[in-house]
Design a protein around this motif. Sequence first.
Motif, PDB file in Angstrom:
ATOM      1  N   LYS A 103      -8.478  -9.880   0.213  1.00 52.44           N
ATOM      2  CA  LYS A 103      -9.847  -9.686  -0.282  1.00 52.44           C
ATOM      3  C   LYS A 103      -9.925 -10.009  -1.769  1.00 52.44           C
ATOM      4  CE  LYS A 103      -9.856  -4.604  -0.731  1.00 52.44           C
ATOM      5  NZ  LYS A 103     -10.678  -3.411  -0.525  1.00 52.44           N
ATOM      6  N   GLU A 154       0.834  -1.208   0.000  1.00 53.40           N
ATOM      7  CA  GLU A 154       0.000   0.000   0.000  1.00 53.40           C
ATOM      8  C   GLU A 154       0.865   1.254   0.000  1.00 53.40           C
ATOM      9  OE1 GLU A 154      -3.181   0.037  -0.346  1.00 53.40           O
ATOM     10  OE2 GLU A 154      -3.923  -1.892   0.357  1.00 53.40           O
ATOM     11  N   ARG A 186       0.210   0.781   9.513  1.00 55.28           N
ATOM     12  CA  ARG A 186       1.213   1.401   8.622  1.00 55.28           C
ATOM     13  C   ARG A 186       2.224   2.153   9.470  1.00 55.28           C
ATOM     14  NH1 ARG A 186      -2.888   3.108   3.553  1.00 55.28           N
ATOM     15  NH2 ARG A 186      -3.892   1.076   3.628  1.00 55.28           N
ATOM     16  N   ARG A 243      -9.811  -3.801 -10.159  1.00 50.49           N
ATOM     17  CA  ARG A 243      -8.504  -4.469 -10.131  1.00 50.49           C
ATOM     18  C   ARG A 243      -8.177  -5.097 -11.482  1.00 50.49           C
ATOM     19  NH1 ARG A 243      -8.736  -1.907  -5.262  1.00 50.49           N
ATOM     20  NH2 ARG A 243     -10.210  -2.910  -3.876  1.00 50.49           N
ATOM     21  N   SER A 264      -3.389  -3.254   4.685  1.00 48.91           N
ATOM     22  CA  SER A 264      -4.822  -3.376   4.426  1.00 48.91           C
ATOM     23  C   SER A 264      -5.023  -4.841   4.027  1.00 48.91           C
ATOM     24  CB  SER A 264      -5.280  -2.453   3.297  1.00 48.91           C
ATOM     25  OG  SER A 264      -5.125  -3.095   2.045  1.00 48.91           O
ATOM     26  N   VAL A 311     -13.305  -1.076  -2.286  1.00 49.16           N
ATOM     27  CA  VAL A 311     -12.904   0.157  -1.602  1.00 49.16           C
ATOM     28  C   VAL A 311     -12.453  -0.163  -0.181  1.00 49.16           C
ATOM     29  CG1 VAL A 311     -14.589   1.598  -2.825  1.00 49.16           C
ATOM     30  CG2 VAL A 311     -15.203   0.591  -0.618  1.00 49.16           C
ATOM     31  N   GLY A 312     -11.699   0.751   0.381  1.00 51.04           N
ATOM     32  CA  GLY A 312     -11.401   0.725   1.814  1.00 51.04           C
ATOM     33  C   GLY A 312     -11.817   2.074   2.376  1.00 51.04           C
ATOM     34  N   SER A 328     -10.522   5.087  -0.603  1.00 57.86           N
ATOM     35  CA  SER A 328      -9.868   4.862  -1.892  1.00 57.86           C
ATOM     36  C   SER A 328     -10.301   3.498  -2.366  1.00 57.86           C
ATOM     37  CB  SER A 328      -8.359   4.789  -1.745  1.00 57.86           C
ATOM     38  OG  SER A 328      -7.854   6.017  -1.408  1.00 57.86           O
ATOM     39  N   GLN A 345     -10.554   0.147   8.660  1.00 56.53           N
ATOM     40  CA  GLN A 345     -11.226   0.407   7.379  1.00 56.53           C
ATOM     41  C   GLN A 345     -12.498  -0.424   7.303  1.00 56.53           C
ATOM     42  OE1 GLN A 345      -8.739  -0.610   4.051  1.00 56.53           O
ATOM     43  NE2 GLN A 345      -7.626   1.329   4.117  1.00 56.53           N
ATOM     44  N   GLN A 362      -5.783  -6.000   1.363  1.00 53.52           N
ATOM     45  CA  GLN A 362      -5.910  -5.941  -0.090  1.00 53.52           C
ATOM     46  C   GLN A 362      -5.775  -7.292  -0.791  1.00 53.52           C
ATOM     47  OE1 GLN A 362      -6.885  -3.279  -1.780  1.00 53.52           O
ATOM     48  NE2 GLN A 362      -6.947  -4.564  -3.597  1.00 53.52           N
ATOM     49  N   HIS A 376      -1.908   4.244  -6.686  1.00 53.59           N
ATOM     50  CA  HIS A 376      -2.801   3.639  -5.690  1.00 53.59           C
ATOM     51  C   HIS A 376      -2.098   2.405  -5.145  1.00 53.59           C
ATOM     52  CE1 HIS A 376      -6.304   2.755  -3.443  1.00 53.59           C
ATOM     53  NE2 HIS A 376      -6.788   1.824  -4.218  1.00 53.59           N
ATOM     54  N   HIS A 377      -2.307   1.252  -5.711  1.00 50.34           N
ATOM     55  CA  HIS A 377      -1.449   0.099  -5.449  1.00 50.34           C
ATOM     56  C   HIS A 377      -1.364  -0.690  -6.737  1.00 50.34           C
ATOM     57  CE1 HIS A 377      -5.209  -2.001  -5.188  1.00 50.34           C
ATOM     58  NE2 HIS A 377      -5.549  -1.385  -4.083  1.00 50.34           N
TER      59      HIS A 377
HETATM   60  N1  ASP Z   1      -6.463  -1.310  -0.007  1.00 55.61           N
HETATM   61  C1  ASP Z   1      -6.814   0.028  -0.443  1.00 55.61           C
HETATM   62  C2  ASP Z   1      -6.382   1.050   0.587  1.00 55.61           C
HETATM   63  O1  ASP Z   1      -6.167   0.726   1.740  1.00 55.61           O
HETATM   64  C3  ASP Z   1      -8.267   0.193  -0.674  1.00 55.61           C
HETATM   65  C4  ASP Z   1      -8.737  -0.543  -1.870  1.00 55.61           C
HETATM   66  O2  ASP Z   1      -8.138  -0.435  -2.943  1.00 55.61           O
HETATM   67  O3  ASP Z   1      -9.774  -1.210  -1.733  1.00 55.61           O
HETATM   68  O4  ASP Z   1      -6.301   2.229   0.265  1.00 55.61           O
END
Ligand code: ASP
Length: 590
Positions: A201, A174, A220, A491, A196, A533-534, A487, A234, A198, A450-451
Amino acid sequence: MGEQIMERTHENGTLRLANVGEKVTLVGWVAKRRNLGSLVFIDLRDRSGIVQLTFDESIADAVKDVRNEYILQVTGTVEKRKDANPKIATGEIEIHVESVNIVNSAETAPITIADDTDTSEDTRLKYRYLDLRRSILQQNLILRHRVCMVARNVLDKQGFVEVETPILARSTPEGARDYLVPSRIYNGKFWALPQSPQIYKQLLMIGGMEKYFQIARCFRDEDLRADRQPEFTQIDIEMSFGDEDTIFAVVEDLMQNIFKETKNYTLEDHFVRIPWAECMRRFGSDKPDMRFGNEIQDITSVFENTEFQVFKNTIENGGIVNCVKFENAADKYSRKGLDQLQDFVKHGFKAKALAYLKMENDVLTGSIAKVLSEEEKAKLVEQLGLANNDLVLVIADNARIVQASLGALRVRLGHELNLIPTETTYKFLWVTDFPMFEYSEEDERWVAAHHPFTAPKEEDVDKLFTDPGHVSSRAYDLVLNGYELLSGSIRIHSQELQAKVFEAIGLSLEDAKARFGFFLDSFRYGTPPHGGVGIGLERLIMVLAGTDNIRDVVAFPTTNSSFDLMSEAPNVVDKKQLDILGIEISKQEK
Ligand code: ASP
């Protein structure tokens, strides 16, 4: 001390005139005591609020030693007060006490337990369990609980399933530093606490769960800013077979229910959507406060043939000239005030200068009035619709500096001129089409904005290697009143594209396999299109509670420098514990 049968008939803060004449049994903490001749008055506090107790001569002796924070159980009759106290909800009544049981005593508290406490925040954090007795904090925790309840109910109704994912995990990208946990069984190896959920999920989508959510703790290890904590929560959501519209609809329904339930506020139809580039152009920020206007205006074309060297050079070098107009504000900013704004953009945003214009007695004055031609001035008056006493702040520079500076000035003057309506106006904005990559000067390479699991826009895929700076992604943010509330993104669901994106950020296939091999592999077996989303829970509660201090919405927060003053964590551990982990300390902080 009396026996501890904690029977109560009412909660203290709920008693009203309608209860007059009733016999009640109450429990709670002594918030305040006063003696008036032979009478004793005590304010008794429980979670619901405060009620005044009166002890007449016949019973005053029983509470002669009672001090603040003692716990009492009393039985008495509700009576109408002679002089009502409009400041508290129970201010029209009092309890005429007939019997009292002193349940527990208390030493003098090291902090002032009142909503407008004068105790420093550090001392309150050290005695957080006492600080939590303040109604304001209890109300925030109750609000937080309510929001989670609504989230669970709404998402459940929509077919989402809450699934817990590991806390001891592998590093997730992240963009922040990981908290590491050494392994005892595999000395020299480490777990990473999830930044997260991420990857998990997404794996749940591959695992066929279709609709997942979790009220998830994230970690973090960052240098903290005022609104951050090392661990935070989140409302994490992911779904298969949807696109932006489906996901936005889920979130909007969730927000509508949360605001209705906790604020009795009906969100009008104002989930606006603006692509990132337009958002930056109009507001100079990717999280603009939409509660007020004062948008940035592009006035570059006015100066196409300008003689004014500064603007001329800027435009020739590919720069722009933009401004923000503040109506009826010219007289509110003196030379000194404008100099302060100048310093603000110079030091904070690297702007070379701030120019200003004022409309005074139908004439344009100000720092650049003399160097502009009459024609340019007339064009500005017309394009900006200037009226007397309007103030215009102008910056000429490259687009990034212009936008950042004017965006910040817009917010600063928005506050200074009270242009932002009170806390009950909530304006949401979806910012879409974020850039896929950002250039990291530090690492001298492109990094995922973003990631790296975010899908690029289909039409930009062929620019991944040739022009990464101009690849847009399917990432989005939801902004509320100037805060980034969540955010998320659609994907990538193809293994080849995922490998390409890793490569574009300088991760060779080998490195990618070493770090995310299991994840890349999973793509081979039928990955559904998915996205999610988170939602930053603390941010949401902060907005709902009307506070800008994140510690007001967390039960046991750390300081801004990530230290828990109450338990004094982090702290040293025994050498024996380290030996088991195969760890030797090479540098010890004093
Ligand atoms: N993992 C992302 C974040 O923490 C959120 C996401 O893309 O669902 O910002």
